[in-house]
Enzyme design. Sequence first.
Site, short mmCIF file in Angstrom:
data_model
loop_
_atom_site.label_atom_id
_atom_site.label_comp_id
_atom_site.label_asym_id
_atom_site.label_seq_id
_atom_site.Cartn_x
_atom_site.Cartn_y
_atom_site.Cartn_z
N LYS A 8 0.77 -1.16 -0.18
CA LYS A 8 0.04 0.03 -0.17
C LYS A 8 0.85 1.19 -0.10
O LYS A 8 2.09 1.12 0.17
CB LYS A 8 -0.95 -0.11 1.21
CG LYS A 8 -0.37 -0.18 2.69
CD LYS A 8 0.37 1.14 3.03
CE LYS A 8 0.77 1.17 4.40
NZ LYS A 8 1.79 2.52 4.97
N ASP A 138 -2.10 -0.95 10.72
CA ASP A 138 -2.25 -1.05 9.21
C ASP A 138 -2.79 -2.22 8.78
O ASP A 138 -3.31 -2.39 7.63
CB ASP A 138 -1.24 -0.15 8.48
CG ASP A 138 -0.19 -1.01 8.27
OD1 ASP A 138 -0.08 -2.00 9.27
OD2 ASP A 138 0.70 -0.63 7.57
#
Length: 259
Positions: A8, A138
């Site tokens: 990401k 995350d």
Amino acid sequence: MISYPNVKINLGLHVLRKRPDGFHDLETLFVACDAFHDTLEITEAPEALPDGQVDIQIENCDWDPQKDLTAQAYRLLKADFPELPPVRIRMVKGSPVGAGLGGGSADCAFALRMMSELFSLGLSDQQLASYAARLGSDCGFFVYNNRMFATGRGEILTPFDLDLSPYEIRLAIPEGVHVSTKEAYGGIVPCDARTGLQDILRQPVESWKDNLVNDFENTVFAVHPEIAQLKAEMYRQGAVYAAMSGSGSAVFGLFRKQI
């Protein structure tokens, strides 16, 4: 079962305040990126293993595999599902470590989903994200693997509509540079008295260069100027927007696609 966890990038990252629990409240937009993948295979182990142990092998790994997030994910599920059989995990790391791209977090989230499917646990995305958040701030994002606006310490996720289809994401990573989260937070001065990140993200991408910031850049660039040089190089190559991802060391650029 085999999967290919991706990485990401962070579009903007505001560190707002330090919390009583020692974490920081932040806001950022997580965006899935296909620039790097790991290869993750999970199968039922052919034989019994000592309690809490996983038959795990990781290529391109310089840490104890038993401490890897995928092994921790198995133990987390095992605590709630005692009937879970022992597993064999084989992984080839293709994503860089310590680059702010969340490769290890992706492995964890993908492993949770794979084990839920492999052993018919029936866990929903919300349940999987809850487990993942216990392993890393995350990690939950990779359960959804779609654009998510993150608040709290990064575990509170809300879908965010943003069209990036006109742009190509390019990544660059300085050789031999790894930035620890502790190092990145070392010089951070939290500030929540500014324009909210969602408002900035809704502005045209061409305006982001002067408005969309990653609060870690000042601290990390001072110690690792080569990362700042990579960002400048992205702009020299024609990026519409460039920034460091997360706590670094990876830098990404958004380039308008040629029609």
